[in-house]
Design a protein around this motif. Structure first.
Motif, PDB file in Angstrom:
ATOM      1  N   PRO A  40       2.298  49.883  42.648  1.00  0.00           N
ATOM      2  CA  PRO A  40       2.523  48.774  43.591  1.00  0.00           C
ATOM      3  C   PRO A  40       1.369  48.684  44.596  1.00  0.00           C
ATOM      4  O   PRO A  40       0.812  49.712  44.991  1.00  0.00           O
ATOM      5  CB  PRO A  40       3.822  49.154  44.299  1.00  0.00           C
ATOM      6  CG  PRO A  40       4.487  50.130  43.392  1.00  0.00           C
ATOM      7  CD  PRO A  40       3.381  50.860  42.680  1.00  0.00           C
ATOM      8  N   VAL A  41       1.043  47.469  44.975  1.00  0.00           N
ATOM      9  CA  VAL A  41      -0.079  47.267  45.909  1.00  0.00           C
ATOM     10  C   VAL A  41       0.248  46.186  46.925  1.00  0.00           C
ATOM     11  O   VAL A  41       1.120  45.341  46.707  1.00  0.00           O
ATOM     12  CB  VAL A  41      -1.372  46.808  45.176  1.00  0.00           C
ATOM     13  CG1 VAL A  41      -1.983  47.925  44.364  1.00  0.00           C
ATOM     14  CG2 VAL A  41      -1.129  45.569  44.330  1.00  0.00           C
ATOM     15  N   LEU A  91       1.765  39.214  39.454  1.00  0.00           N
ATOM     16  CA  LEU A  91       1.206  40.520  39.841  1.00  0.00           C
ATOM     17  C   LEU A  91       1.895  41.634  39.070  1.00  0.00           C
ATOM     18  O   LEU A  91       1.240  42.552  38.559  1.00  0.00           O
ATOM     19  CB  LEU A  91       1.357  40.729  41.363  1.00  0.00           C
ATOM     20  CG  LEU A  91       0.963  42.120  41.877  1.00  0.00           C
ATOM     21  CD1 LEU A  91      -0.504  42.428  41.586  1.00  0.00           C
ATOM     22  CD2 LEU A  91       1.234  42.253  43.381  1.00  0.00           C
ATOM     23  N   SER A  92       3.227  41.535  38.948  1.00  0.00           N
ATOM     24  CA  SER A  92       3.908  42.656  38.302  1.00  0.00           C
ATOM     25  C   SER A  92       3.564  42.721  36.811  1.00  0.00           C
ATOM     26  O   SER A  92       3.375  43.811  36.253  1.00  0.00           O
ATOM     27  CB  SER A  92       5.413  42.599  38.622  1.00  0.00           C
ATOM     28  OG  SER A  92       6.151  42.306  37.506  1.00  0.00           O
ATOM     29  N   ALA A 131      -8.802  32.217  38.165  1.00  0.00           N
ATOM     30  CA  ALA A 131      -9.714  32.924  39.075  1.00  0.00           C
ATOM     31  C   ALA A 131      -8.934  33.968  39.887  1.00  0.00           C
ATOM     32  O   ALA A 131      -9.390  35.102  40.058  1.00  0.00           O
ATOM     33  CB  ALA A 131     -10.426  31.935  39.997  1.00  0.00           C
ATOM     34  N   LEU A 132      -7.732  33.592  40.341  1.00  0.00           N
ATOM     35  CA  LEU A 132      -6.907  34.552  41.089  1.00  0.00           C
ATOM     36  C   LEU A 132      -6.511  35.718  40.181  1.00  0.00           C
ATOM     37  O   LEU A 132      -6.516  36.878  40.600  1.00  0.00           O
ATOM     38  CB  LEU A 132      -5.636  33.860  41.624  1.00  0.00           C
ATOM     39  CG  LEU A 132      -5.847  32.853  42.756  1.00  0.00           C
ATOM     40  CD1 LEU A 132      -4.571  32.049  42.987  1.00  0.00           C
ATOM     41  CD2 LEU A 132      -6.269  33.544  44.056  1.00  0.00           C
ATOM     42  N   GLY A 133      -6.184  35.395  38.933  1.00  0.00           N
ATOM     43  CA  GLY A 133      -5.776  36.432  37.977  1.00  0.00           C
ATOM     44  C   GLY A 133      -6.906  37.398  37.668  1.00  0.00           C
ATOM     45  O   GLY A 133      -6.714  38.623  37.660  1.00  0.00           O
ATOM     46  N   VAL A 169      -5.165  39.384  32.288  1.00  0.00           N
ATOM     47  CA  VAL A 169      -5.309  38.025  32.814  1.00  0.00           C
ATOM     48  C   VAL A 169      -4.387  37.062  32.057  1.00  0.00           C
ATOM     49  O   VAL A 169      -3.783  36.181  32.669  1.00  0.00           O
ATOM     50  CB  VAL A 169      -6.784  37.560  32.753  1.00  0.00           C
ATOM     51  CG1 VAL A 169      -6.914  36.120  33.180  1.00  0.00           C
ATOM     52  CG2 VAL A 169      -7.640  38.450  33.642  1.00  0.00           C
ATOM     53  N   SER A 170      -4.225  37.262  30.740  1.00  0.00           N
ATOM     54  CA  SER A 170      -3.318  36.329  30.071  1.00  0.00           C
ATOM     55  C   SER A 170      -1.878  36.585  30.500  1.00  0.00           C
ATOM     56  O   SER A 170      -1.083  35.651  30.562  1.00  0.00           O
ATOM     57  CB  SER A 170      -3.499  36.263  28.554  1.00  0.00           C
ATOM     58  OG  SER A 170      -3.491  37.531  28.020  1.00  0.00           O
ATOM     59  N   ALA A 171      -1.548  37.832  30.873  1.00  0.00           N
ATOM     60  CA  ALA A 171      -0.202  38.099  31.410  1.00  0.00           C
ATOM     61  C   ALA A 171      -0.012  37.325  32.723  1.00  0.00           C
ATOM     62  O   ALA A 171       1.031  36.708  32.960  1.00  0.00           O
ATOM     63  CB  ALA A 171      -0.025  39.591  31.649  1.00  0.00           C
ATOM     64  N   TRP A 172      -1.023  37.316  33.552  1.00  0.00           N
ATOM     65  CA  TRP A 172      -0.987  36.579  34.833  1.00  0.00           C
ATOM     66  C   TRP A 172      -0.855  35.081  34.556  1.00  0.00           C
ATOM     67  O   TRP A 172       0.018  34.401  35.113  1.00  0.00           O
ATOM     68  CB  TRP A 172      -2.270  36.882  35.614  1.00  0.00           C
ATOM     69  CG  TRP A 172      -2.460  36.109  36.879  1.00  0.00           C
ATOM     70  CD1 TRP A 172      -2.803  34.791  36.983  1.00  0.00           C
ATOM     71  CD2 TRP A 172      -2.320  36.600  38.223  1.00  0.00           C
ATOM     72  NE1 TRP A 172      -2.901  34.434  38.297  1.00  0.00           N
ATOM     73  CE2 TRP A 172      -2.606  35.524  39.086  1.00  0.00           C
ATOM     74  CE3 TRP A 172      -2.003  37.834  38.776  1.00  0.00           C
ATOM     75  CZ2 TRP A 172      -2.576  35.649  40.473  1.00  0.00           C
ATOM     76  CZ3 TRP A 172      -1.977  37.958  40.159  1.00  0.00           C
ATOM     77  CH2 TRP A 172      -2.258  36.875  40.986  1.00  0.00           C
TER      78      TRP A 172
END
Ligand code: PMV
Length: 297
Positions: free
Chosen positions: A74-75, A63-64, A94-96, A119-122
Motif C-alpha cells: 500500500p502507498v 491503483l490496487s 500517462a497517470l498509469g 499499465v493495462s491493469a490500470w
C-alpha cells in the motif's frame, strides 16, 4: 521510502479507432504528461493536486490492480497531471505509466515486473479493453507506429515537429465512441473495410511525409484522416469550428485526435497564428514539440 515516476500525454496523428481493428496507428508523445509520487503507507491513499480523493474514486481500483501486478505494498500516491483529462490526450494512460514507474522504483531493482501488464491493469478500469496505443505513447514517447498486440516501432524524425492542440468541447467517453464506430461496421461492413484500408494507406503516407519533414503533405493527410473519421460521426460542431479556425490561421491541415465526439483537435501549421486565433475564439490550446528525445523515467 519514496519514489517518483513520470510519463507523457499523447496525440494520435493517424489511425485512431481503426487501430482497434488491427490497422496501424501513428502516435506521438507530448512534452507534457503526468507525474506520480509514492511513499509507503499503512493503507493506500491517493492525492490529486494535493487533495485527498474519496475511497470510492475509481483511481483506487486502478491503483490496487496495478499494485497487485507489481507486487507493491500500500502507498500514499500523489498524482499531478499537466494535460487535460478525458480529452483524448492519453491522460489516464500517462497517470498509469507514471504510477507503475513510481511503484516499480519503490519495489526495487531486484524485482523486474512488466510495466505493460501493470499499465493495462490500470487502463482496464477506465477503458474496458483499450488497444494499448495510449499506454505505448505514455511509456515510450517519441513517434511510434503502433499495431494492436505488437511491439511498437519508434520512428526517427529528421527533426522535431511542432503540433498544436485545441480543446474543442466537452470530452466524450472513449468506450461510447468505440461502440458507435462498431455500429458503423455492423450496418455496412463493406464500406467500413474500405475506410479502414484508406486509413491504413494514410498511415503509410504519413510515415513517408514524417521522414521528409514535409509538413504540407502531412497536413493534407491529417485532413484526409479527419474526413474519414467524420464518416463514423466522430466530429462535432465545436471540433469543426476549431478546424475551420485552424485552416483560416494558415494550418496545412487539422484533424480530431483520439476518440472524438468532443475532446481535442490537432493542427500542423504556424504555432503563433494558430494559438492566437483559437484563443481569440475562446478555445484552450497549446503547442508541443513531437519526435524529439524519447521518454525516460
Ligand atoms: O483515449 P483516446 O480518446 O485517445 O482514444 C483511444 C484511441 C481509440 O482508438 C479511439 C481507442 C483505442 O483503444 O485505441
Amino acid at each position: 521510502m519514496q519514489a517518483t515516476g513520470s510519463a507523457r500525454g499523447k496525440v494520435i496523428l493517424f489511425g485512431e479507432h481503426a487501430v482497434v481493428y488491427g490497422v496501424p496507428a501513428l502516435v506521438a508523445g507530448l512534452e507534457r504528461g503526468a507525474q506520480a509520487f509514492v511513499e509507503l503507507s499503512a493503507e493506500s491513499e491517493i492525492l490529486w493536486d494535493r487533495e485527498l480523493l474519496p475511497t470510492d474514486d475509481p483511481l483506487y481500483r486502478a491503483l490496487s490492480e496495478t499494485r497487485r501486478i507489481l507486487g507493491a505494498p500500500p502507498v500514499r500516491l500523489r498524482l499531478e497531471l499537466a494535460i487535460p483529462s478525458g480529452a483524448g490526450l492519453g491522460a489516464s494512460a500517462a497517470l498509469g505509466v507514471a504510477t507503475a514507474r513510481a511503484l516499480t522504483a519503490l519495489v526495487g531493482a531486484g524485482n523486474e515486473p512488466s510495466l505493460g501488464g501493470a499499465v493495462s491493469a490500470w487502463e482496464s478500469v477506465f477503458h474496458g479493453s483499450p488497444s494499448g496505443v495510449d499506454a505505448a505513447a505514455a511509456e515510450l514517447g517519441g513517434v511510434l507506429r503502433f499495431v494492436k498486440g505488437e511491439t511498437p516501432t519508434p520512428l526517427r524524425l529528421p527533426e522535431p515537429l511542432e503540433i498544436c492542440v485545441c480543446l474543442a468541447g466537452p470530452p466524450a467517453s472513449t468506450k461510447e465512441m468505440v461502440e458507435q464506430v462498431r455500429r458503423h461496421k455492423e450496418s455496412d461492413n463493406a464500406r467500413f473495410q474500405r475506410t479502414l484500408a484508406s486509413i491504413a494507406k494514410l498511415v503509410d503516407e504519413g510515415i513517408e511525409a514524417l521522414g521528409k519533414s514535409d509538413s504540407k503533405r502531412l497536413g493534407a493527410l491529417l485532413t484526409q484522416n479527419h474526413e474519414l473519421l467524420t464518416e463514423w460521426e466522430l466530429s462535432t460542431p465545436e471540433l469543426e469550428r476549431a478546424r475551420s479556425l485552424a485552416l483560416e490561421a494558415g494550418a496545412f491541415g487539422a484533424k480530431l485526435t483520439g476518440s472524438g465526439g468532443g475532446g481535442a483537435l490537432i493542427a500542423l501549421g504556424p504555432p503563433g497564428p494558430l494559438l492566437s486565433t483559437w484563443k481569440t475564439h475562446g478555445f484552450d490550446c497549446f503547442c508541443s514539440s513531437i519526435g524529439g528525445s524519447p521518454n525516460h523515467d
